[in-house]
Structure formats: C-alpha cells, structure tokens
Design a protein around this motif. Sequence first.
Motif, PDB file in Angstrom:
ATOM      1  N   HIS A  37      37.752  47.394  45.293  1.00 54.39           N
ATOM      2  CA  HIS A  37      38.449  47.609  44.027  1.00 54.39           C
ATOM      3  C   HIS A  37      37.839  48.760  43.239  1.00 54.39           C
ATOM      4  N   THR A  45      44.959  42.239  45.161  1.00 55.04           N
ATOM      5  CA  THR A  45      44.123  41.944  44.001  1.00 55.04           C
ATOM      6  C   THR A  45      44.922  41.809  42.713  1.00 55.04           C
ATOM      7  N   GLU A  65      45.112  47.008  48.594  1.00 54.74           N
ATOM      8  CA  GLU A  65      44.144  46.476  47.640  1.00 54.74           C
ATOM      9  C   GLU A  65      44.840  46.073  46.345  1.00 54.74           C
ATOM     10  N   THR A  99      42.254  38.712  47.506  1.00 58.62           N
ATOM     11  CA  THR A  99      41.017  39.457  47.705  1.00 58.62           C
ATOM     12  C   THR A  99      39.830  38.522  47.522  1.00 58.62           C
TER      13      THR A  99
END
Length: 256
Positions: free
Chosen positions: A129, A166, A162, A119
């Motif tokens: 996020h 991340t 995500e 990310t």
Amino acid sequence: MEKNLEYSDLLRLIEDRSAAFCAAVASAPGLDVQVPTCPDWTLYDLVQHLGEGRRRWAATVASGPDATARSAARSEPVAPREREALLAWMAASTQELLDELREAAPDRACFTGWGASQTPHTCGGVARHQLQEIAVHTYDAQATVGAPEPLPVEIALDGVEEFLFTCNATTSPWPHKPNAIDYHTTEGRSWRLTVDGDGARAARIAGDDPEAGGVSVRCTASDTVLFMYGRVSMDGLEVDGDPELLDQLIEWVPEE
C-alpha cells in the motif's frame, strides 16, 4: 497467472518513487505552488503530508505485531521550509520507513487500519500500500511542475489489484442491486469487483470472460490507478455498460 511484486521489489520501488518525487519537487519554481490534483494543498503541504505519513508508518511497523493502532512517529521534526532541507527531511522520512520494513518479515502481523479487506494485516500488506501512496503522490508532484508521467507499468498493474483488495473489498453490504465491475488494462490483466449483500470482493479474471459485469473499464493500468484515486476523470476512459455503477462505487462509504 502473473505473480504479485515480491517484497524486495516493493521496497526497491518505494525508494525509486521517492527519488522521483523529490526530483519533481526540486524542479518546481517554488514550494508555494498549488497542486492541481490536490487543489487544497501547496507543494510544501504535499511534501509535509508524505513525509510525516512515512514516519508514522515506520513507527507502526516498528511497534511490532501486538500494536492495535497506528503508532505516533518516534521522531517527527517539523518539515523545514527551505527547499534543500525539506528534500533531505523527505528522503530521511522514506529511509526511516524502508529501514523498518527491511527489518520486518513481510508476513509479520502489523496494524493496518483497513478492516475486513482482502489485503492481509502484515508488513507485506503495508509495503504494497505504501508503494501506491508514494507513486500516486509522485504523480501529483510531477503534475504540479507540468510534467506528469504515467505510473511505471509494474507499479500500476500491482496498484489496480492493491486498490481493489484494500480500498474496495469489504464485508459491508452493497446498498444497491448486486452487480459487477470489470477492469481491463491494455497491458493484458483484468479484474472483476463483485458487489452484493455480502459486500465487495475482487478477483483476477480472463480478459475474454463472457460473463461481463454491469460496467467495464478499459485503459492503461496507470490510468486505471489514477482514476481509482481520483486523479483522472471517467471521460478519458473506455467505459462500456452503465457508468452510474462507477459513480455508485465512488460515492459508497461502507459501514464499519
């Protein structure tokens, strides 16, 4: 290949989930009830955590691309104990974050704190996020009042990727045998997390990829995200292959 949510969509959905969070808090019998998905917290603690965090992230975004650490909130009044005032404080916290994100360009550099992940360290990465954090905590608030709802599909589909990009992706070596974990959502999108001596990296794959990973998880996008964040157990998922690989991933703490 489906596109990620646009920056404007991320901000719109942050606002939507914040409103849903506040609605759940407003319907609770009191602020001292325990949060079943965060058993060490009361509902008041959950609101305080989310509100204070949004103010700090607002300050971090506002500090600009030269910041080297997450900034302290510029204005962090103590979260009120009275419910109506607490809800107003929470709404103001979210608005503070949204105002700063709207002022910033999505590709502007920003301190993030997530190291060598997939990310980018940008305001767009922060917004993506933040949406997931607010969405999952909205689920927590809803569970507290006995009315948990699945994450909205567009949020959940973005949330699977995500989280992989991340929270899982890293250049820290995987301490076990090289392998792969596949995630298949019933909504039709799939990803593979490859883990080996080079670390962990994720990519979208075709759902019918013949080279299956060591374990695969198949369920709704919402349940996938909630599993990733520890809100639902593996028991409710369709798991094929070696479930120990999932346990190893959950227990893994990559070296910095």
